[in-house]
Design a protein around this motif. Sequence first.
Motif, PDB file in Angstrom:
ATOM      1  N   ARG A 202      -2.952  51.623  -8.909  1.00 51.87           N
ATOM      2  CA  ARG A 202      -2.309  50.323  -9.189  1.00 51.87           C
ATOM      3  C   ARG A 202      -1.390  50.411 -10.405  1.00 51.87           C
ATOM      4  NH1 ARG A 202      -6.444  46.605 -11.870  1.00 51.87           N
ATOM      5  NH2 ARG A 202      -5.964  48.145 -13.487  1.00 51.87           N
ATOM      6  N   ASP A 203      -1.886  50.991 -11.483  1.00 50.10           N
ATOM      7  CA  ASP A 203      -1.109  51.045 -12.723  1.00 50.10           C
ATOM      8  C   ASP A 203       0.138  51.917 -12.570  1.00 50.10           C
ATOM      9  OD1 ASP A 203      -3.047  49.428 -13.759  1.00 50.10           O
ATOM     10  OD2 ASP A 203      -3.998  50.979 -15.003  1.00 50.10           O
ATOM     11  N   THR A 204       0.012  52.998 -11.799  1.00 50.08           N
ATOM     12  CA  THR A 204       1.180  53.850 -11.560  1.00 50.08           C
ATOM     13  C   THR A 204       2.243  53.091 -10.775  1.00 50.08           C
ATOM     14  OG1 THR A 204      -0.255  55.794 -11.530  1.00 50.08           O
ATOM     15  CG2 THR A 204       1.959  56.062 -10.644  1.00 50.08           C
ATOM     16  N   LEU A 205       1.815  52.368  -9.753  1.00 49.82           N
ATOM     17  CA  LEU A 205       2.738  51.541  -8.996  1.00 49.82           C
ATOM     18  C   LEU A 205       3.432  50.526  -9.891  1.00 49.82           C
ATOM     19  CD1 LEU A 205       0.612  50.764  -5.826  1.00 49.82           C
ATOM     20  CD2 LEU A 205       2.883  51.774  -5.791  1.00 49.82           C
ATOM     21  N   ALA A 206       2.644  49.869 -10.726  1.00 46.79           N
ATOM     22  CA  ALA A 206       3.196  48.841 -11.613  1.00 46.79           C
ATOM     23  C   ALA A 206       4.249  49.431 -12.544  1.00 46.79           C
ATOM     24  CB  ALA A 206       2.083  48.176 -12.398  1.00 46.79           C
ATOM     25  N   GLY A 211       9.526  49.676 -14.197  1.00 49.27           N
ATOM     26  CA  GLY A 211      10.421  50.568 -14.926  1.00 49.27           C
ATOM     27  C   GLY A 211      10.021  50.777 -16.375  1.00 49.27           C
ATOM     28  N   VAL A 212       8.714  50.882 -16.622  1.00 57.30           N
ATOM     29  CA  VAL A 212       8.224  51.123 -17.983  1.00 57.30           C
ATOM     30  C   VAL A 212       7.382  52.392 -17.994  1.00 57.30           C
ATOM     31  CG1 VAL A 212       8.260  48.681 -18.612  1.00 57.30           C
ATOM     32  CG2 VAL A 212       6.171  49.668 -17.620  1.00 57.30           C
ATOM     33  N   ALA A 213       7.352  53.043 -19.147  1.00 56.81           N
ATOM     34  CA  ALA A 213       6.544  54.253 -19.288  1.00 56.81           C
ATOM     35  C   ALA A 213       5.079  53.920 -19.508  1.00 56.81           C
ATOM     36  CB  ALA A 213       7.070  55.104 -20.441  1.00 56.81           C
ATOM     37  N   ASP A 214       4.820  52.756 -20.060  1.00 59.47           N
ATOM     38  CA  ASP A 214       3.447  52.320 -20.358  1.00 59.47           C
ATOM     39  C   ASP A 214       3.374  50.815 -20.112  1.00 59.47           C
ATOM     40  OD1 ASP A 214       1.170  51.293 -22.180  1.00 59.47           O
ATOM     41  OD2 ASP A 214       0.874  53.472 -22.136  1.00 59.47           O
ATOM     42  N   LEU A 215       2.272  50.346 -19.527  1.00 60.92           N
ATOM     43  CA  LEU A 215       2.163  48.929 -19.199  1.00 60.92           C
ATOM     44  C   LEU A 215       2.097  48.041 -20.436  1.00 60.92           C
ATOM     45  CD1 LEU A 215      -0.150  48.915 -16.058  1.00 60.92           C
ATOM     46  CD2 LEU A 215       2.310  48.483 -16.188  1.00 60.92           C
ATOM     47  N   SER A 216       1.833  48.629 -21.591  1.00 65.98           N
ATOM     48  CA  SER A 216       1.884  47.844 -22.829  1.00 65.98           C
ATOM     49  C   SER A 216       3.307  47.366 -23.110  1.00 65.98           C
ATOM     50  CB  SER A 216       1.372  48.676 -24.007  1.00 65.98           C
ATOM     51  OG  SER A 216       2.204  49.807 -24.224  1.00 65.98           O
ATOM     52  N   GLN A 217       4.285  48.009 -22.453  1.00 67.84           N
ATOM     53  CA  GLN A 217       5.678  47.615 -22.620  1.00 67.84           C
ATOM     54  C   GLN A 217       6.083  46.497 -21.658  1.00 67.84           C
ATOM     55  OE1 GLN A 217       7.413  51.418 -21.758  1.00 67.84           O
ATOM     56  NE2 GLN A 217       7.333  52.126 -23.877  1.00 67.84           N
ATOM     57  N   ALA A 218       5.246  46.203 -20.684  1.00 65.25           N
ATOM     58  CA  ALA A 218       5.570  45.179 -19.690  1.00 65.25           C
ATOM     59  C   ALA A 218       5.360  43.786 -20.270  1.00 65.25           C
ATOM     60  CB  ALA A 218       4.698  45.360 -18.451  1.00 65.25           C
TER      61      ALA A 218
END
Length: 335
Positions: A202-206, A211-218
Amino acid sequence: MRYLASSSHDIRTNLAIETYLMEHADLTEPILYFYINDPCIIVGRYQNVKAEINQDYVDQHHIMLTRRTSGGGAVYDDLGNVSFSFITKDDGDGFGNFKRFTAPVLKALHAMGATNAMMSGRNDLLIDGKKFSGNAMHVENGRMFSHGTLMYDVDQTQIAQALTVPTDKLASKGIKSVRSRVTNLKPYMAPAYQHLTIEAFRDTLAREILGVADLSQAKSYPLDDVALAGVAELNQRYFKNWNWIYGQSPAFTVKQRRHFDAGTVEFQLNVDAGRIKTVTIYGDFFGAKPITPVIERLTGVKYERQAITAALAPLDLTAYFGHINSAELIDLIVA
């Protein structure tokens, strides 16, 4: 685009969150919403539950059942599946445009090695001719969502068992699911993506979609106390509500016949809004009493084992059917 991943594995809660977001969220930017479910079946808005599922198998294996607000067919989910939803304003080019909402998902899957994944027909995603994703939509008051499943490592043996209904026993006017050959994505992914946990998938898909390297950037879309209260209310009104799940089913008829040592018994039932409306009983069994009280006890009852069992419990059924025990008769009615 904002992002939210549900921490719940309860399909009913997850659908309630989706509905709340569609109805109340700030949609200045679309929301990408992911959820993962414990074993469950979700029937489409206009389907007949009893014509889609093997109720006894579902009950025995504790598979959660609910009805969604979008159309389409019944799907089986478990912890090997990720569901995604794009929640947005209806700009006039969204509803029915499955290609628009599945394109970023397919692009992400291609980046993970599933390069043959493609859209087919109106709303399915296929790989090597086999379905791994079904998609549906709902629009209301200028807002909409487009959601779908992604089978990464689903237990496919459960699908065949839970969604199988004997076609000769039930005639329904509901919209039937179209059964397709299905497959998991896992074997088609690049080696680096074939051994992910479902959360890592899921996290890889997200990350790929956002278009972020880390979901903390979303840009996250947190749910505050007001939202959580709204989710709980929607859950009770719809997704946990028997009348929503079963009572929305179109009318159908059931014909069940079995030969016992004590004679043949046939039940013909008309069921509407999930309840038995009329009962006709035929057979060559020998009963000491007229069958009328059995018919009266069944009329108006929910068409489910527990309710039927409770309705017939006050009667000594051997007085009406001879030496046929009540468990066998109830099995016949709801088989």
